[in-house]
Motif scaffolding. Structure first.
Motif, PDB file in Angstrom:
ATOM      1  N   TYR A  97       0.729  -1.159  -0.206  1.00  0.00           N
ATOM      2  CA  TYR A  97      -0.220  -0.031  -0.057  1.00  0.00           C
ATOM      3  C   TYR A  97       0.779   1.280   0.008  1.00  0.00           C
ATOM      4  CZ  TYR A  97      -3.749   3.415   1.654  1.00  0.00           C
ATOM      5  OH  TYR A  97      -4.267   4.496   1.636  1.00  0.00           O
ATOM      6  N   PHE A  98       1.911   1.192   0.730  1.00  0.00           N
ATOM      7  CA  PHE A  98       2.870   2.365   0.803  1.00  0.00           C
ATOM      8  C   PHE A  98       4.040   2.290  -0.167  1.00  0.00           C
ATOM      9  CE2 PHE A  98       0.823   2.248   5.193  1.00  0.00           C
ATOM     10  CZ  PHE A  98       0.231   3.217   5.103  1.00  0.00           C
ATOM     11  N   ASP A 101       5.295   5.080  -2.442  1.00  0.00           N
ATOM     12  CA  ASP A 101       5.521   6.425  -2.097  1.00  0.00           C
ATOM     13  C   ASP A 101       6.897   6.486  -1.341  1.00  0.00           C
ATOM     14  OD1 ASP A 101       2.643   7.818  -1.869  1.00  0.00           O
ATOM     15  OD2 ASP A 101       2.132   6.004  -0.952  1.00  0.00           O
ATOM     16  N   PHE A 127       0.664  10.016   6.502  1.00  0.00           N
ATOM     17  CA  PHE A 127       0.296   8.874   6.416  1.00  0.00           C
ATOM     18  C   PHE A 127      -0.453   8.556   8.073  1.00  0.00           C
ATOM     19  CE2 PHE A 127       3.400   7.172   3.180  1.00  0.00           C
ATOM     20  CZ  PHE A 127       2.503   7.323   2.166  1.00  0.00           C
ATOM     21  N   LEU A 188       4.192   1.176  10.865  1.00  0.00           N
ATOM     22  CA  LEU A 188       3.503   1.522   9.588  1.00  0.00           C
ATOM     23  C   LEU A 188       3.096   0.316   8.711  1.00  0.00           C
ATOM     24  CD1 LEU A 188       2.059   4.192   8.265  1.00  0.00           C
ATOM     25  CD2 LEU A 188       4.183   4.376   7.113  1.00  0.00           C
ATOM     26  N   GLY A 192      -0.565  -0.393   9.257  1.00  0.00           N
ATOM     27  CA  GLY A 192      -1.307   0.547   8.389  1.00  0.00           C
ATOM     28  C   GLY A 192      -1.931   1.733   9.155  1.00  0.00           C
TER      29      GLY A 192
END
Length: 207
Positions: A97-98, A101, A127, A188, A192
């Motif tokens: 998901y990250f 980035d 985030f 993270l 999440g």
């Protein structure tokens, strides 16, 4: 109000302090110190904690301020760091998901360590939803006033955290046990959006 140093992918306790603070000041006028989180983070690898260090140019004189420290151009540290991060976290619930980035930070060249650290910090705060107002020092804060909690040297890889870090899900915990206070990316990538709720429940000294 808290006083923090500029760190590379700082540990969980750093972001817990930042999250709970009403205001933060980030010290960039201090003398750069080796073997600190300024250019080092610790992630959770398959064989245990793994330290990743950014190579920096040696100052021409004996000491150099953090804001002036340049990232060394020799070596392939970006490739090595990114491969280590992918290897450690590719199987976590939220890495993909990250991923897009964070990837550009390990492809684009950054000249100054402080700029690299701060761009990463701002991304992570966005985030997690950390909206604590912050500013940078214009001169070195030798003796902070009583209303400022000085955490510049308190958060250090050689010191045990004074912050109680509750256990959370980690991919390698079944094999290695829970490892507290790793880089914020460990939290993270494993939790999440719940990383924010986790930080809310960490007890810190009221800044």
């Amino acid at each position: 109000m808290i006083l923090l140093s500029s760190f590379y992918l700082a540990p969980v306790e750093y972001y817990a302090a930042l999250f709970h603070a009403e205001n933060a000041i980030i010290e960039i006028q201090d003398n750069y110190r080796k073997q600190s989180y300024r250019n080092r983070c610790i992630i959770g690898g398959a064989n245990g904690p793994l330290a990743l260090s950014i190579p920096v140019e040696k100052p021409e004189k004996g000491k150099s301020r953090m804001k002036d420290i340049r990232i060394a151009e020799h070596g392939d540290w970006q490739h090595l760091h990114w491969n280590a991060i992918v290897s450690a976290y590719n199987s976590t619930p939220f890495f993909q998901y990250f991923e897009e980035d964070f990837r550009p930070f390990y492809e684009k060249k950054h000249r100054f360590l402080h700029d690299f650290n701060e761009e990463l910090r701002q991304l992570i705060c966005s985030f997690i939803g950390i909206e604590t107002p912050y500013s940078y020092t214009l001169e070195y804060v030798k003796e902070p006033p009583p209303n400022i909690i000085d955490l510049r040297e308190t958060i250090d890889p050689k010191k045990t955290s004074s912050c109680e870090i509750p256990q959370y899900y980690q991919v390698f915990a079944e094999k290695l046990g829970f490892t507290p206070n790793l880089s914020i990316i460990d939290l993270l990538f494993n939790l999440g959006n719940e990383a924010r709720l986790y930080l809310i429940n960490i007890h810190t000294t009221k800044p």
